[in-house]
Design a protein around this motif. Structure first.
Motif, PDB file in Angstrom:
ATOM      1  N   ILE A 205       6.774 -16.787   3.509  1.00 56.35           N
ATOM      2  CA  ILE A 205       6.087 -15.477   3.334  1.00 56.35           C
ATOM      3  C   ILE A 205       6.379 -14.506   4.247  1.00 56.35           C
ATOM      4  O   ILE A 205       6.636 -14.914   5.499  1.00 56.35           O
ATOM      5  N   ALA A 206       6.884 -13.441   4.121  1.00 54.66           N
ATOM      6  CA  ALA A 206       7.433 -12.288   5.276  1.00 54.66           C
ATOM      7  C   ALA A 206       6.442 -11.620   5.794  1.00 54.66           C
ATOM      8  O   ALA A 206       5.686 -10.938   4.944  1.00 54.66           O
ATOM      9  N   VAL A 207       6.112 -11.558   7.261  1.00 55.11           N
ATOM     10  CA  VAL A 207       5.064 -10.918   7.758  1.00 55.11           C
ATOM     11  C   VAL A 207       5.635  -9.310   7.893  1.00 55.11           C
ATOM     12  O   VAL A 207       6.739  -9.159   8.530  1.00 55.11           O
ATOM     13  N   GLU A 208       5.374  -8.351   7.272  1.00 54.84           N
ATOM     14  CA  GLU A 208       5.958  -7.068   7.305  1.00 54.84           C
ATOM     15  C   GLU A 208       5.312  -5.919   8.078  1.00 54.84           C
ATOM     16  O   GLU A 208       5.957  -4.975   8.269  1.00 54.84           O
ATOM     17  N   ALA A 209       4.168  -6.125   8.291  1.00 51.16           N
ATOM     18  CA  ALA A 209       3.415  -5.031   9.305  1.00 51.16           C
ATOM     19  C   ALA A 209       2.487  -5.739  10.156  1.00 51.16           C
ATOM     20  O   ALA A 209       1.716  -6.792   9.771  1.00 51.16           O
ATOM     21  N   LEU A 210       2.434  -5.110  11.325  1.00 54.33           N
ATOM     22  CA  LEU A 210       1.435  -5.883  12.308  1.00 54.33           C
ATOM     23  C   LEU A 210       0.420  -4.467  12.694  1.00 54.33           C
ATOM     24  O   LEU A 210       0.990  -3.408  13.246  1.00 54.33           O
ATOM     25  N   VAL A 211      -0.665  -4.705  12.665  1.00 50.93           N
ATOM     26  CA  VAL A 211      -1.615  -3.486  13.003  1.00 50.93           C
ATOM     27  C   VAL A 211      -2.821  -4.132  13.759  1.00 50.93           C
ATOM     28  O   VAL A 211      -3.394  -5.165  13.349  1.00 50.93           O
ATOM     29  N   ASN A 212      -3.220  -3.406  14.639  1.00 50.40           N
ATOM     30  CA  ASN A 212      -4.504  -3.634  15.573  1.00 50.40           C
ATOM     31  C   ASN A 212      -5.770  -3.574  14.595  1.00 50.40           C
ATOM     32  O   ASN A 212      -5.489  -2.573  13.444  1.00 50.40           O
ATOM     33  N   ASP A 213      -6.719  -3.970  14.618  1.00 49.81           N
ATOM     34  CA  ASP A 213      -8.015  -4.019  13.606  1.00 49.81           C
ATOM     35  C   ASP A 213      -8.355  -2.710  13.409  1.00 49.81           C
ATOM     36  O   ASP A 213      -8.764  -1.800  12.437  1.00 49.81           O
ATOM     37  N   THR A 214      -8.324  -1.660  14.633  1.00 49.19           N
ATOM     38  CA  THR A 214      -8.888  -0.473  14.578  1.00 49.19           C
ATOM     39  C   THR A 214      -7.708   0.423  13.557  1.00 49.19           C
ATOM     40  O   THR A 214      -8.256   1.276  12.800  1.00 49.19           O
ATOM     41  N   VAL A 215      -6.663   0.005  13.916  1.00 45.17           N
ATOM     42  CA  VAL A 215      -5.587   0.925  13.029  1.00 45.17           C
ATOM     43  C   VAL A 215      -5.663   0.497  11.492  1.00 45.17           C
ATOM     44  O   VAL A 215      -5.441   1.418  10.805  1.00 45.17           O
ATOM     45  N   GLY A 216      -5.830  -0.889  11.330  1.00 46.90           N
ATOM     46  CA  GLY A 216      -5.958  -1.166   9.876  1.00 46.90           C
ATOM     47  C   GLY A 216      -7.260  -0.455   9.232  1.00 46.90           C
ATOM     48  O   GLY A 216      -7.296   0.055   8.079  1.00 46.90           O
ATOM     49  N   THR A 217      -8.453  -0.436  10.084  1.00 44.50           N
ATOM     50  CA  THR A 217      -9.572   0.261   9.534  1.00 44.50           C
ATOM     51  C   THR A 217      -9.381   1.711   9.140  1.00 44.50           C
ATOM     52  O   THR A 217      -9.778   2.131   8.319  1.00 44.50           O
ATOM     53  N   LEU A 218      -8.795   2.290  10.156  1.00 49.00           N
ATOM     54  CA  LEU A 218      -8.370   3.995  10.060  1.00 49.00           C
ATOM     55  C   LEU A 218      -7.521   4.113   8.678  1.00 49.00           C
ATOM     56  O   LEU A 218      -7.879   4.865   8.023  1.00 49.00           O
ATOM     57  N   LEU A 219      -6.395   3.303   8.562  1.00 47.26           N
ATOM     58  CA  LEU A 219      -5.475   3.410   7.697  1.00 47.26           C
ATOM     59  C   LEU A 219      -6.309   2.964   6.411  1.00 47.26           C
ATOM     60  O   LEU A 219      -5.902   3.891   5.263  1.00 47.26           O
ATOM     61  N   ALA A 220      -6.931   2.158   6.227  1.00 50.63           N
ATOM     62  CA  ALA A 220      -7.810   1.874   5.087  1.00 50.63           C
ATOM     63  C   ALA A 220      -8.713   3.023   4.504  1.00 50.63           C
ATOM     64  O   ALA A 220      -8.752   3.363   3.299  1.00 50.63           O
TER      65      ALA A 220
END
Ligand code: ADP
Ligand code: MG
Length: 477
Positions: A205-220
């Motif tokens: 499995i290739a890990v393609e993105a690393l985001v902080n949880d705040t950043v993940g929530t914002l982008l979603a």
């Protein structure tokens, strides 16, 4: 009761017929102290907001400031049209969540997910074990036939701890928080650690993105609604991220219009004690913490700590003989153990009190190790304590939100709504937390600079991993 006995009770509140428990006089005096300790007046909030904004602006100007204001290398924000299926991993302070996310376009998505509690035994010692734990659970998730059918999948990794990003798919762990202490992996790349753990289990499995949880929530939430400007996490920990114009990030030359800043707001006021009004219980909590001296703002706000503040104030009440231990409570009870009372239990008590279920309140209180009959003001005392602690948390969080709003908001743009995505179990589950936070934000912003409240909080339930998927997808569009 004779007149003489009355006077004795007043002069010696501990000598009443009810033994050590009592006295309402004594309890009221203690409660008044606690009220004063936990209160934050409007003026305090306005002053703190200005200081928060100053600290944020310093963090954007120079490296290694109190607020790290970390650039995230997210240059393309989701449009809501992206499509595709992604595997996601979300490592929080309490939960690990693994998911299969399908971005459907038009701001919609479907999630299949599994959630696991992170064992306490993994929270100290070698950090490699945490990554092994993630990989094992990913392997189990991939064994589901409906997930198998989608392989190969790219993985988006949401990591709820400070990372110094080197690109969207690489970032070094700066340090742990939320009472995790695994020093051997500090300075290492979180993606590499996960990638190696996955390979060791034979997972391609290739890990393609690393985001902080705040950043993940914002982008979603941006994926769902492009008017979203900011995100806040109120779970085990607390933090925030927002969309920043690159011209304002003076510490780094970035050739893009906008990016996302992970503020790492938990450390606000840490180096300037006058910026953050900490009290005896905050200092005690900090001194017993695994990261003493750090995350002082977070320690006054988030789920990991509210129950502990509650315990410290109750335990002090017992020490001062305002409260009494249950007669049948063993020599040690939850009241004596560091982190003996969780925010969930405090929240459960508060909820039961709001519902007037006093029998349940007494049972919960006795579970803490306190004698809790109704009718002598004791349940009311504990409920007010819950209210004061959660209200202070809301007020401090509102300070952070307002400071960021004032930093980025264009006051000429009168019509624009400023959407803030909020996630985390404290926000979702603590009684009335979400409503009070919205009210607080609006009340701080009721000054002359804002005619009406433009800040709108949106519940972004468990969206942090959707954002990791959206981050990968947005790069391709
Ligand atoms: P994570 O921080 O691991 O991403 P969550 O957002 O689910 O996970 O937050 C978990 C934390 O939320 C718990 O550690 C606890 O402090 C708090 N919490 C959990 N349930 C409740 C509840 N019912 N009321 C208030 N706080 C809660
Ligand atoms: Mg989380």
């Amino acid at each position: 009761m004779s007149h003489q006995a009355d006077i004795n009770t007043f002069l010696h509140p501990f000598l009443s017929s009810k033994g050590l428990r009592l006295s309402i006089y004594n309890m009221e005096a203690y409660l008044n102290n606690v009220r004063a300790d936990l209160s934050l007046e409007d003026e305090d909030l306005k002053e703190m907001t200005a200081k928060f904004k100053e600290e944020l602006e310093l963090g954007l100007e120079k490296h290694n400031q109190t607020l790290r204001a970390l650039p995230t290398f997210v240059y393309r924000l989701p449009k809501g049209t992206e499509k595709g299926k992604y595997l996601t991993v979300d490592l929080g302070g309490t939960n690990l969540r693994v998911g299969l996310i399908e971005l459907l376009g038009s701001g919609k998505f479907a999630i299949e997910k599994a959630s696991f509690i992170i064992p306490e035994t993994l929270k100290t010692g070698s950090g490699e074990k945490i990554f092994e734990f993630i990989a094992e659970n990913v392997k189990e998730f991939l064994a589901r036939p409906e997930v198998q059918a989608e392989l190969p999948l790219k993985l988006g990794f949401t990591f709820s701890f400070p990372i110094e990003q080197e690109s969207l798919s690489h970032g070094r762990i700066i340090g742990w928080s939320k009472e995790i202490e695994c020093p051997d992996v500090i300075g290492k790349d979180a993606v590499e650690l996960l990638q190696k753990a996955l390979h060791r289990l034979g997972l391609d499995i290739a890990v393609e993105a690393l985001v902080n949880d705040t950043v993940g929530t914002l982008l979603a939430q941006i994926y769902r609604d492009s008017r979203t400007k900011m995100s806040v996490i109120l779970g085990t920990g607390s933090n925030a991220a927002y969309v920043e114009s690159c011209a304002n990030i003076r510490k780094l030359a970035i050739e893009a219009d906008h990016t996302v800043i992970n503020i790492e707001w938990g450390s606000f006021g840490e180096d300037s004690p006058s910026n953050l009004p900490t009290r005896w219980f905050d200092r005690l909590l900090d001194s017993e913490s695994r990261n003493s001296g750090h995350q002082k703002f977070e320690k006054m706000i988030s789920g990991m700590y509210l129950g502990e503040i509650f315990r410290l104030i109750l335990a002090e009440g017992v020490k001062r003989k305002v409260l009494t231990r249950c007669e049948d409570s063993k020599s040690t009870s939850k009241l004596d153990l560091i982190h003996g009372i969780g925010t969930e239990e405090m929240s459960e008590f508060h909820q039961a009190y709001i519902e007037k279920d006093y029998i349940k309140c007494s049972e919960i209180g006795e579970g803490f190790g306190i004698e809790c009959e109704n009718g002598d003001g004791l349940l009311q005392f504990i409920a007010e304590l819950c209210e004061l602690i959660s209200l202070r948390s809301c007020k401090l969080c509102a300070v952070g939100i307002t400071a960021i709003y004032r930093h980025v908001h264009n006051f000429d743009d009168e019509e624009e709504v400023f959407l803030v995505a909020v996630d985390g179990s404290l926000y979702q589950k603590y009684p009335n937390y979400a409503k009070i936070l919205q009210d607080m934000v609006c009340s701080i912003n009721s000054g002359p600079e804002a005619n009406s409240c433009k800040i709108e909080l949106v519940m972004a339930e468990d969206l942090s991993s959707v954002g990791a998927a959206a981050a990968i997808a947005a790069q391709k569009e």
